[in-house]
Enzyme design. Structure first.
Site, PDB file in Angstrom:
ATOM      1  CD  GLU A 118      42.225  11.054  28.922  1.00 44.20           C
ATOM      2  OE1 GLU A 118      41.886  10.521  30.179  1.00 44.20           O
ATOM      3  OE2 GLU A 118      43.054  10.595  28.053  1.00 44.20           O
TER       4      GLU A 118
ATOM      5  CB  SER B 183      46.423  -1.670  30.320  1.00 44.37           C
ATOM      6  OG  SER B 183      47.296  -0.759  29.890  1.00 44.37           O
TER       7      SER B 183
ATOM      8  CG  ASN C 190      41.238   4.663  34.839  1.00 50.81           C
ATOM      9  OD1 ASN C 190      42.049   3.692  33.986  1.00 50.81           O
ATOM     10  ND2 ASN C 190      40.747   5.766  34.461  1.00 50.81           N
TER      11      ASN C 190
ATOM     12  NE  ARG D 249      47.403  -1.214  21.389  1.00 50.98           N
ATOM     13  CZ  ARG D 249      46.346  -1.679  21.839  1.00 50.98           C
ATOM     14  NH1 ARG D 249      46.205  -1.955  23.241  1.00 50.98           N
ATOM     15  NH2 ARG D 249      45.435  -2.049  21.126  1.00 50.98           N
TER      16      ARG D 249
ATOM     17  CG  HIS E 224      52.115  -2.612  27.595  1.00 48.59           C
ATOM     18  ND1 HIS E 224      50.900  -2.271  26.757  1.00 48.59           N
ATOM     19  CD2 HIS E 224      51.721  -1.712  28.426  1.00 48.59           C
ATOM     20  CE1 HIS E 224      50.057  -1.540  26.959  1.00 48.59           C
ATOM     21  NE2 HIS E 224      50.728  -1.264  28.059  1.00 48.59           N
TER      22      HIS E 224
ATOM     23  CB  SER F 144      46.035   1.929  22.440  1.00 44.56           C
ATOM     24  OG  SER F 144      44.842   1.283  22.971  1.00 44.56           O
TER      25      SER F 144
HETATM   26  I1  8IG Z   1      44.281   1.904  31.610  1.00 47.06           I
HETATM   27  O1  8IG Z   1      41.605   7.344  32.204  1.00 47.06           O
HETATM   28  C1  8IG Z   1      43.743   3.732  31.085  1.00 47.06           C
HETATM   29  N1  8IG Z   1      44.349   4.304  29.864  1.00 47.06           N
HETATM   30  N2  8IG Z   1      43.365   8.626  27.957  1.00 47.06           N
HETATM   31  N3  8IG Z   1      42.531   7.997  30.084  1.00 47.06           N
HETATM   32  C2  8IG Z   1      43.396   7.443  28.996  1.00 47.06           C
HETATM   33  N4  8IG Z   1      44.179   6.340  28.801  1.00 47.06           N
HETATM   34  C3  8IG Z   1      43.842   5.510  29.800  1.00 47.06           C
HETATM   35  C4  8IG Z   1      43.085   5.823  30.996  1.00 47.06           C
HETATM   36  C5  8IG Z   1      42.305   6.905  31.141  1.00 47.06           C
HETATM   37  N5  8IG Z   1      42.916   4.518  31.720  1.00 47.06           N
END
Ligand code: 8IG
Length: 281
Positions: free
Chosen positions: A202, A43, A244, A101, A75, A221
């Site tokens: 999460e 990403s 983030n 991916r 993607h 990943s």
């Molecule tokens: I972009 O905050 C991305 N991928 N598990 N948690 C998880 N995967 C992510 C996150 C995240 N941000």
């Protein structure tokens, strides 16, 4: 099923044999006999491909045995061969960019997840650069911060390896390659990446748990791919782009749109850094 896509019917073939077939087809379609380094772009990393060098060929992943269409918006399901001019008059290198991916959460199994890195090894690569977008636990890491992966915690409860394959994972994320990155960008932070199963993000409690366990980054990943890459003999560089703050670290809810926007904004910066790193490899 058309003959072109008969390759999708590959249940009877070992992962290594399937990767060998994919590499052979890739050589045929790109005209590049051997690749040197592979990059898996996660990403926010896709625009980095354009900065690496001259694109020799671009192949839809679906034309190569064992690859399938990505189900994730943002993607790209393309495999690209890029010629990288060497720094000092040495022979140019060939990079294989895996823009497709397969994530563990897609439910296609660990073989599909590991197929890209296995194909890279079969195509002649000695190194793989695994990139991803992820959530950050360190409040100092603003969205758009690249972080070197120093180690991982695999929370999927799964392995890409089958049978009695007891692979050592010491220095899985090569300290040599991390040092090369620091030559390019000395202030690059590093951290431990925890792979969750996803596809949900999460809960704040799970993010706290990951922090207590020693994670600095949370994502969906990389860890399973790194294990398969090590088993295939590849040297591994892992770089996360914090897109983030992980859930509960800031008071904002998470959105995939925010993730894509942050990635886009940071892509140019991390892309040119990555290009410089790959030229030095
Ligand atoms: I972009 O905050 C991305 N991928 N598990 N948690 C998880 N995967 C992510 C996150 C995240 N941000």
């Amino acid at each position: 099923m058309s003959p072109e896509h008969a390759s999708a019917n590959t249940g009877d073939v070992s992962p290594k044999e399937l990767a060998a077939r994919a590499a052979a087809r890739l050589a045929e379609l790109t005209g590049v006999e051997k690749h040197d380094v592979a990059l898996v772009l996660g990403s926010g990393w896709a625009p980095a491909a354009d900065l690496l060098g001259e694109t020799i060929a671009e192949v839809p992943a679906t034309e190569v045995p064992g690859f399938s269409l990505s189900g994730v918006p943002g993607h790209v399901g393309q495999l690209r061969s890029v010629r990288i001019a060497a720094a000092d008059g040495a022979a140019p290198k060939h990079a294989l960019i895996l823009g497709s991916r397969t994530h563990y959460y897609e439910g296609k199994g660990v073989r599909a997840v590991a197929h890209g890195v296995r194909t890279a090894a079969a195509a002649g690569c000695s190194m793989v650069v695994l990139t991803n977008g992820c959530g950050g636990l360190n409040p100092d890491w603003a969205p758009g911060t690249p972080v070197l992966i120093s180690d991982h915690i695999n929370l999927t409860g799964d392995s890409p390896l089958e049978g009695a394959t007891f692979v050592d994972l010491t220095d899985l994320y090569s300290s040599r390659l991390r040092a090369v990155c620091r030559e390019v960008q000395p202030d690059l932070p590093e951290g431990v990446y925890a792979q969750f199963r996803g596809p949900h993000y999460e809960t704040p409690a799970e993010v706290r748990m990951a922090g207590i366990l020693g994670a600095d980054l949370v994502g969906m990943s990389t860890a399973l791919e790194a294990i398969a890459a090590r088993e295939a003999g590849l040297e591994i560089l892992g770089i996360s782009l914090v897109t983030n703050l992980a859930a509960g670290i800031s008071d904002q809810p998470l959105s995939h749109e925010e993730v894509l926007a942050e990635g886009k904004a940071a892509a140019q910066r991390v892309g040119s850094m990555l290009a410089e790193v790959v030229r030095k490899l």
